[in-house]
Design an enzyme around this catalytic site. Structure first.
Site, mmCIF file in Angstrom:
data_model
loop_
_atom_site.group_PDB
_atom_site.id
_atom_site.type_symbol
_atom_site.label_atom_id
_atom_site.label_comp_id
_atom_site.label_asym_id
_atom_site.label_seq_id
_atom_site.Cartn_x
_atom_site.Cartn_y
_atom_site.Cartn_z
ATOM 1 N N ASP A 1 0.886 -1.173 0.000
ATOM 2 C CA ASP A 1 0.000 0.000 0.000
ATOM 3 C C ASP A 1 0.916 1.212 0.000
ATOM 4 O OD1 ASP A 1 -1.655 2.129 0.503
ATOM 5 O OD2 ASP A 1 -2.269 1.466 2.500
ATOM 6 N N CYS B 1 -3.678 7.575 4.298
ATOM 7 C CA CYS B 1 -3.484 7.339 2.858
ATOM 8 C C CYS B 1 -4.776 7.446 2.061
ATOM 9 C CB CYS B 1 -2.823 5.978 2.623
ATOM 10 S SG CYS B 1 -3.784 4.578 3.223
#
Length: 467
Positions: A236, A270
């Site tokens: 990620d 994020c």
């Protein structure tokens, strides 16, 4: 002679006081750690699925009994507000319980061999088997739940794990590992190391480590892939989340959700809302609501129950985003509110008139900064929304189902939140991005699949002499 380690001081980003100590892992200790992990992998792979589930459920119960201690640790080392920290602990408990349930379900399937000509005399199935040893590298921004998202599924699948948490916030990870050990996870099957490149690079090169699960930035991600060689990767690498606000939506509801989405965890998220694209006819009203809500936020001590936003992880990071906003202003951007810094505290900031060439538009800000810009047509909004190399999640606010479905289909993102900001995440859903934002998917069931390998078992029957 056992290698000697030195202690690393973990400091509060709010006031700099020492929160705790962790022992830095000497490089010469790594061969023994890897060898122990190989033995641990065999132990946990041999555990029946119900036993793996029991260990994870017990660990979840141990965390649940220490909610306040875990929350204070998160708030002190990572700067999250105490209210946000409690929610992260609740999510960690949920992640471990989901992992326990999936440990019992993740079996395999019957394969219909007779669906293919020439294989009528065969039958069989496939199972999901452990990979072996997994290296998990975790960030500071969700120092507990993002660790649980790697450890829970890895153990549920029957793997061993070597965990390397961020040195900026390693104490929550340490507490979680201790809960898993106390629950009965073999120590060889779960080990934690502390350090930077001196620890990470030798482990990445280690051939017996079969997978790297990493959450962090794209620069580090690229470096990991160059070093690790032939290993399975799950990454990620961040996002740059757009949210579309249509003229037919509830503007106050949209503004409240976007303020939360932009400034949760001081924007160090994020999937945090970064670019808000607003229909021009409602742009002024929506912007007014956003500014009013943002200016009403309490910024300061993360341990205070009334604080809405704490510090960024370090003064260095606060200075970075201060410089990015200065650059955008020099290129024509307007500061509607915020853009004040006190040490690691950077006040929640709203920008308008941001050129698409500015860093705050093109790159992940990972800070409490959000851009608001008007659009005149849906096509224009979608083109702007998709103008990013990284795309984890996106959002749209609208009262029309047809609009929501059309936009969800055309947005280039791993998740589209309808009538919610981009930062909603349920720990059981698949999580990851399009484009340059990720490799593979997280989310408990999906992570277990990533951390497993299929094995086919096929039986051939002797043909009857009567045929």
């Amino acid at each position: 002679m056992k290698p000697q380690s030195t202690n690393f001081e973990v400091r509060s980003p709010f006031d700099g006081h020492v929160v705790g100590l962790v022992p830095l892992t000497p490089a010469e200790a790594l061969p023994e750690i890897v060898a122990s992990s190989q033995k641990g992998a065999a132990l946990v792979a041999a555990l029946p699925r119900h036993k793996r589930a029991e260990l994870l459920q017990e660990a979840a119960s141990l965390v649940e009994r220490q909610v306040d201690d875990f929350a204070r640790t998160i708030a002190m080392e990572a700067g999250k507000t105490i209210r946000q920290a409690r929610k992260e602990v609740a999510r960690c408990i949920n992640t471990l319980r989901l992992s326990a349930e999936e440990a019992k379900r993740h079996g395999g399937e019957i394969i219909p061999f007779d669906a293919y000509a020439g294989a009528e005399d065969r039958s069989g199935y496939y199972t999901h088997e452990p990979l072996g040893v997994i290296l998990a590298i975790t960030p500071f921004n969700d120092p507990l739940n993002l660790v649980a998202h790697k450890l829970g599924p890895a153990l549920a699948a029957g793997n061993a794990v070597i965990l390397k948490p961020s040195l900026l916030a390693p104490l929550s990870a340490k507490r979680l590992v201790e809960c898993l050990w106390q629950a009965g996870v073999p120590r060889g099957a779960l080990q934690i190391v502390y350090g930077n490149r001196n620890v990470t690079e030798p482990l990445l090169r280690e051939k017996t480590i079969r997978m790297v699960s990493f959450t962090g930035g794209p620069v580090s991600g690229e470096a990991i892939t160059r070093t690790a060689g032939l290993k399975k990767m799950a990454m990620d690498l961040g996002g740059n989340a757009p949210v579309l606000v249509m003229a037919d939506c509830d503007l106050k509801d949209a503004a409240e959700a976007c303020v939360s989405g932009a400034f949760w965890a001081a924007g160090q998220n994020c999937i945090g809302t970064q670019r808000i694209l607003v229909a021009r006819s409602v742009y002024q009203n929506f912007t007014r609501y956003m500014v009013e809500l943002t200016e009403s936020m309490s910024v300061g001590d993360p341990l205070s129950e009334v604080t809405d936003m704490g510090p960024m992880i370090s003064e260095e990071q606060a200075k970075r985003i201060e410089g990015w906003v200065d650059e955008a202003v020099s290129q024509g951007a307007t500061v509607l509110t915020g853009h004040q810094r006190e040490g690691a505290l950077y006040y929640p900031t709203i920008l308008a008139n941001v050129p698409t060439t500015a860093k705050v538009w093109r790159e992940e800000v990972f800070a409490p900064v959000v851009i608001i810009t008007p659009f005149d047509s849906l096509d224009q909004a979608l083109e702007s929304a998709n103008d990013s190399e990284s795309s984890l999640q996106a959002g749209i606010f609208t009262s029309h189902l047809e609009t929501a479905l059309s936009v969800a289909e055309r947005l280039q993102a791993g998740g589209v939140m309808v009538n919610d900001s981009s930062d909603f995440r349920f720990d059981g859903m698949p999580f990851g991005g399009f484009k340059y934002g990720s490799l593979g998917r997280e989310g408990v069931r999906f992570t277990i699949t990533e951390m497993s390998q299929p094995k086919v078992v096929c039986f051939r029957r002797k043909r009857s002499s009567l045929l």
